[in-house]
Design a protein around this motif. Structure first.
Motif, PDB file in Angstrom:
ATOM      1  N   LEU A  88       0.826  -1.210   0.000  1.00 28.02           N
ATOM      2  CA  LEU A  88       0.000   0.000   0.000  1.00 28.02           C
ATOM      3  C   LEU A  88       0.858   1.257   0.000  1.00 28.02           C
ATOM      4  O   LEU A  88       0.622   2.194  -0.779  1.00 28.02           O
ATOM      5  CB  LEU A  88      -0.919  -0.001   1.222  1.00 28.02           C
ATOM      6  CG  LEU A  88      -1.727   1.274   1.468  1.00 28.02           C
ATOM      7  CD1 LEU A  88      -2.818   1.428   0.417  1.00 28.02           C
ATOM      8  CD2 LEU A  88      -2.327   1.263   2.873  1.00 28.02           C
ATOM      9  N   LEU A  89       1.857   1.295   0.883  1.00 26.99           N
ATOM     10  CA  LEU A  89       2.675   2.496   1.050  1.00 26.99           C
ATOM     11  C   LEU A  89       3.904   2.509   0.138  1.00 26.99           C
ATOM     12  O   LEU A  89       4.618   3.513   0.091  1.00 26.99           O
ATOM     13  CB  LEU A  89       3.119   2.624   2.511  1.00 26.99           C
ATOM     14  CG  LEU A  89       2.001   2.805   3.540  1.00 26.99           C
ATOM     15  CD1 LEU A  89       2.591   2.905   4.944  1.00 26.99           C
ATOM     16  CD2 LEU A  89       1.163   4.034   3.223  1.00 26.99           C
ATOM     17  N   GLU A  90       4.144   1.382  -0.516  1.00 23.82           N
ATOM     18  CA  GLU A  90       5.302   1.247  -1.405  1.00 23.82           C
ATOM     19  C   GLU A  90       6.600   1.529  -0.656  1.00 23.82           C
ATOM     20  O   GLU A  90       7.465   2.281  -1.122  1.00 23.82           O
ATOM     21  CB  GLU A  90       5.161   2.156  -2.635  1.00 23.82           C
ATOM     22  CG  GLU A  90       3.947   1.819  -3.485  1.00 23.82           C
ATOM     23  CD  GLU A  90       3.832   2.698  -4.720  1.00 23.82           C
ATOM     24  OE1 GLU A  90       4.409   3.815  -4.719  1.00 23.82           O
ATOM     25  OE2 GLU A  90       3.192   2.265  -5.696  1.00 23.82           O
ATOM     26  N   ILE A  91       6.720   0.921   0.524  1.00 23.70           N
ATOM     27  CA  ILE A  91       7.962   1.006   1.304  1.00 23.70           C
ATOM     28  C   ILE A  91       8.346  -0.392   1.767  1.00 23.70           C
ATOM     29  O   ILE A  91       7.485  -1.246   1.989  1.00 23.70           O
ATOM     30  CB  ILE A  91       7.818   1.952   2.516  1.00 23.70           C
ATOM     31  CG1 ILE A  91       6.651   1.533   3.414  1.00 23.70           C
ATOM     32  CG2 ILE A  91       7.666   3.391   2.073  1.00 23.70           C
ATOM     33  CD1 ILE A  91       6.533   2.372   4.683  1.00 23.70           C
ATOM     34  N   GLU A  92       9.642  -0.610   1.896  1.00 20.68           N
ATOM     35  CA  GLU A  92      10.136  -1.890   2.367  1.00 20.68           C
ATOM     36  C   GLU A  92      10.053  -1.957   3.893  1.00 20.68           C
ATOM     37  O   GLU A  92      10.407  -0.996   4.582  1.00 20.68           O
ATOM     38  CB  GLU A  92      11.588  -2.101   1.929  1.00 20.68           C
ATOM     39  CG  GLU A  92      11.745  -2.407   0.456  1.00 20.68           C
ATOM     40  CD  GLU A  92      11.052  -3.700   0.069  1.00 20.68           C
ATOM     41  OE1 GLU A  92      11.240  -4.708   0.787  1.00 20.68           O
ATOM     42  OE2 GLU A  92      10.318  -3.689  -0.939  1.00 20.68           O
ATOM     43  N   PRO A  93       9.590  -3.080   4.423  1.00 16.79           N
ATOM     44  CA  PRO A  93       9.521  -3.193   5.876  1.00 16.79           C
ATOM     45  C   PRO A  93      10.874  -3.514   6.497  1.00 16.79           C
ATOM     46  O   PRO A  93      11.730  -4.134   5.858  1.00 16.79           O
ATOM     47  CB  PRO A  93       8.556  -4.359   6.080  1.00 16.79           C
ATOM     48  CG  PRO A  93       8.757  -5.222   4.876  1.00 16.79           C
ATOM     49  CD  PRO A  93       9.039  -4.266   3.741  1.00 16.79           C
ATOM     50  N   HIS A  94      11.063  -3.047   7.713  1.00 19.93           N
ATOM     51  CA  HIS A  94      12.195  -3.468   8.535  1.00 19.93           C
ATOM     52  C   HIS A  94      11.686  -4.634   9.377  1.00 19.93           C
ATOM     53  O   HIS A  94      10.849  -4.450  10.257  1.00 19.93           O
ATOM     54  CB  HIS A  94      12.656  -2.317   9.427  1.00 19.93           C
ATOM     55  CG  HIS A  94      13.777  -2.664  10.345  1.00 19.93           C
ATOM     56  ND1 HIS A  94      14.902  -1.887  10.454  1.00 19.93           N
ATOM     57  CD2 HIS A  94      13.973  -3.699  11.212  1.00 19.93           C
ATOM     58  CE1 HIS A  94      15.734  -2.431  11.345  1.00 19.93           C
ATOM     59  NE2 HIS A  94      15.173  -3.524  11.813  1.00 19.93           N
ATOM     60  N   VAL A  95      12.153  -5.831   9.086  1.00 14.47           N
ATOM     61  CA  VAL A  95      11.680  -7.034   9.770  1.00 14.47           C
ATOM     62  C   VAL A  95      12.608  -7.335  10.943  1.00 14.47           C
ATOM     63  O   VAL A  95      13.833  -7.398  10.785  1.00 14.47           O
ATOM     64  CB  VAL A  95      11.616  -8.234   8.807  1.00 14.47           C
ATOM     65  CG1 VAL A  95      11.159  -9.488   9.544  1.00 14.47           C
ATOM     66  CG2 VAL A  95      10.667  -7.920   7.646  1.00 14.47           C
ATOM     67  N   VAL A  96      12.010  -7.522  12.110  1.00 11.96           N
ATOM     68  CA  VAL A  96      12.773  -7.786  13.327  1.00 11.96           C
ATOM     69  C   VAL A  96      12.434  -9.185  13.833  1.00 11.96           C
ATOM     70  O   VAL A  96      11.270  -9.508  14.062  1.00 11.96           O
ATOM     71  CB  VAL A  96      12.445  -6.757  14.425  1.00 11.96           C
ATOM     72  CG1 VAL A  96      13.184  -7.087  15.718  1.00 11.96           C
ATOM     73  CG2 VAL A  96      12.780  -5.343  13.960  1.00 11.96           C
ATOM     74  N   GLY A  97      13.449 -10.026  13.995  1.00  7.20           N
ATOM     75  CA  GLY A  97      13.243 -11.337  14.598  1.00  7.20           C
ATOM     76  C   GLY A  97      12.994 -12.436  13.586  1.00  7.20           C
ATOM     77  O   GLY A  97      12.750 -12.196  12.400  1.00  7.20           O
ATOM     78  N   THR A  98      13.042 -13.664  14.088  1.00  4.05           N
ATOM     79  CA  THR A  98      12.827 -14.865  13.290  1.00  4.05           C
ATOM     80  C   THR A  98      11.761 -15.717  13.972  1.00  4.05           C
ATOM     81  O   THR A  98      11.848 -15.947  15.186  1.00  4.05           O
ATOM     82  CB  THR A  98      14.122 -15.681  13.169  1.00  4.05           C
ATOM     83  OG1 THR A  98      15.135 -14.851  12.580  1.00  4.05           O
ATOM     84  CG2 THR A  98      13.907 -16.912  12.316  1.00  4.05           C
ATOM     85  N   PRO A  99      10.756 -16.193  13.229  1.00  2.00           N
ATOM     86  CA  PRO A  99       9.676 -16.960  13.860  1.00  2.00           C
ATOM     87  C   PRO A  99      10.153 -18.260  14.491  1.00  2.00           C
ATOM     88  O   PRO A  99      11.016 -18.957  13.945  1.00  2.00           O
ATOM     89  CB  PRO A  99       8.718 -17.247  12.699  1.00  2.00           C
ATOM     90  CG  PRO A  99       9.022 -16.209  11.674  1.00  2.00           C
ATOM     91  CD  PRO A  99      10.501 -15.953  11.802  1.00  2.00           C
ATOM     92  N   THR A 100       9.612 -18.556  15.650  1.00  2.49           N
ATOM     93  CA  THR A 100       9.767 -19.855  16.301  1.00  2.49           C
ATOM     94  C   THR A 100       8.389 -20.280  16.793  1.00  2.49           C
ATOM     95  O   THR A 100       7.506 -19.439  16.957  1.00  2.49           O
ATOM     96  CB  THR A 100      10.759 -19.811  17.480  1.00  2.49           C
ATOM     97  OG1 THR A 100      10.310 -18.836  18.437  1.00  2.49           O
ATOM     98  CG2 THR A 100      12.158 -19.449  17.011  1.00  2.49           C
ATOM     99  N   PRO A 101       8.169 -21.567  17.031  1.00  2.00           N
ATOM    100  CA  PRO A 101       6.824 -22.035  17.399  1.00  2.00           C
ATOM    101  C   PRO A 101       6.321 -21.426  18.710  1.00  2.00           C
ATOM    102  O   PRO A 101       7.103 -21.121  19.616  1.00  2.00           O
ATOM    103  CB  PRO A 101       7.004 -23.550  17.530  1.00  2.00           C
ATOM    104  CG  PRO A 101       8.198 -23.864  16.688  1.00  2.00           C
ATOM    105  CD  PRO A 101       9.107 -22.686  16.829  1.00  2.00           C
ATOM    106  N   GLY A 102       4.997 -21.255  18.786  1.00  2.00           N
ATOM    107  CA  GLY A 102       4.379 -20.786  20.012  1.00  2.00           C
ATOM    108  C   GLY A 102       4.588 -21.784  21.147  1.00  2.00           C
ATOM    109  O   GLY A 102       4.797 -22.982  20.917  1.00  2.00           O
ATOM    110  N   LEU A 103       4.523 -21.288  22.355  1.00  2.00           N
ATOM    111  CA  LEU A 103       4.762 -22.124  23.527  1.00  2.00           C
ATOM    112  C   LEU A 103       4.024 -21.526  24.713  1.00  2.00           C
ATOM    113  O   LEU A 103       4.148 -20.325  24.985  1.00  2.00           O
ATOM    114  CB  LEU A 103       6.263 -22.196  23.821  1.00  2.00           C
ATOM    115  CG  LEU A 103       6.715 -23.041  25.011  1.00  2.00           C
ATOM    116  CD1 LEU A 103       6.410 -24.516  24.744  1.00  2.00           C
ATOM    117  CD2 LEU A 103       8.207 -22.856  25.264  1.00  2.00           C
TER     118      LEU A 103
END
Length: 270
Positions: free
Chosen positions: A35-50
């Motif tokens: 929508l905004l035509e901007i690249e996101p800054h992604v923080v972290g790596t997914p791990t399973p819920g617990l």
């Protein structure tokens, strides 16, 4: 001039007890990025819920919380408005202290069915997400800072609040608006022309629109949130956090929920 946004997407587990909110954050982040035509800054790596206690979840989230805090600092220092798409409300353990440091005069609109104002002494569930706002207001030490003045916090749509938690909210001077009180007019009256930092947990809505892990009946409808957003002066917004969209739920098709989130958000992006 329209504000510039820094899109920050949380992808690290922060007390996730399910897997859907990380997926939801990614889906919404992708849609807002387009929508905004901007690249996101992604923080972290997914791990399973617990399902774990806050005392376990908090140290495991150290890297993600530190990354989110740094991303908010970086965004504000460049003159951008942070637009955060997060998995759980607990991600705000990292973001709210940064907001307080840069914008100490801002009102925090905590748009949420819950107060998230428990402490290690009052929590029955041990869930870190239910303690985040209390930590940001200095009622307990998360190790990630505080600085939010509780008298500048407005819980919008609050309706599922523990007894001890309610006492803490009242003692601290937090304003809690039930859904019936959460009108644009009342919120503008309380904000009184001050800047705002906006946090939305989608469980503030009546179930059936945007799935959340901890849904509660008697909530706001999407057009109520949109009306609140539309009423706020765009130049008053210092930061936006959208949390707790549980993707993969059978309640509503995922595509429909993502479109509704983006449509609601657009009332702020003007």
């Amino acid at each position: 001039m329209a504000p510039s946004y820094a899109l920050i997407v949380s992808q690290g587990r922060v007390a996730d007890r399910t897997d859907g909110a990380l997926v939801g954050a990614r889906r919404v982040g992708d849609a807002v990025s387009a929508l905004l035509e901007i690249e996101p800054h992604v923080v972290g790596t997914p791990t399973p819920g617990l399902v774990d206690d806050w005392s376990v979840a908090l140290p495991e989230a150290e890297a993600t919380l530190s990354g989110l805090r740094a991303a908010v600092h970086d965004a504000i220092s460049t003159g951008a408005t942070p637009l955060l798409i997060t998995n759980t409300c607990a991600a705000s353990l990292g973001t709210l202290p940064a907001a307080a440091e840069h914008h100490p005069d801002a009102v925090v609109l905590w748009i949420d069915a819950h107060g998230d104002f428990n402490t290690p002494d009052t929590t029955d569930s041990g869930y870190l997400g239910g303690m985040v706002l209390a930590a940001a207001c200095g009622l307990w030490d998360s190790g990630h800072g505080d600085g939010i003045d509780p008298t500048q916090v407005i819980v919008v749509g609050g309706r599922d609040i523990d007894v001890a938690e309610g006492e803490l909210l009242a003692e601290a001077g937090v304003t809690v608006l039930a859904p019936s009180e959460s009108t644009p007019e009342r919120i503008l009256e309380l904000v009184a022309g001050r800047p705002v930092w906006i946090h939305v947990d989608w469980d503030v809505l009546e179930p059936g629109y945007i799935p959340a892990a901890y849904r509660v009946g008697g909530g706001l409808l999407p057009h109520h949130v949109a009306a609140i957003f539309a009423a706020l002066p765009s130049d008053s917004v210092r930061g936006i956090e959208l949390a707790e969209f549980e993707a993969g739920d059978d309640e509503v098709p995922e595509r429909v929920s993502v479109e509704l989130i983006v449509e609601t958000l657009q009332h702020l992006l003007r």
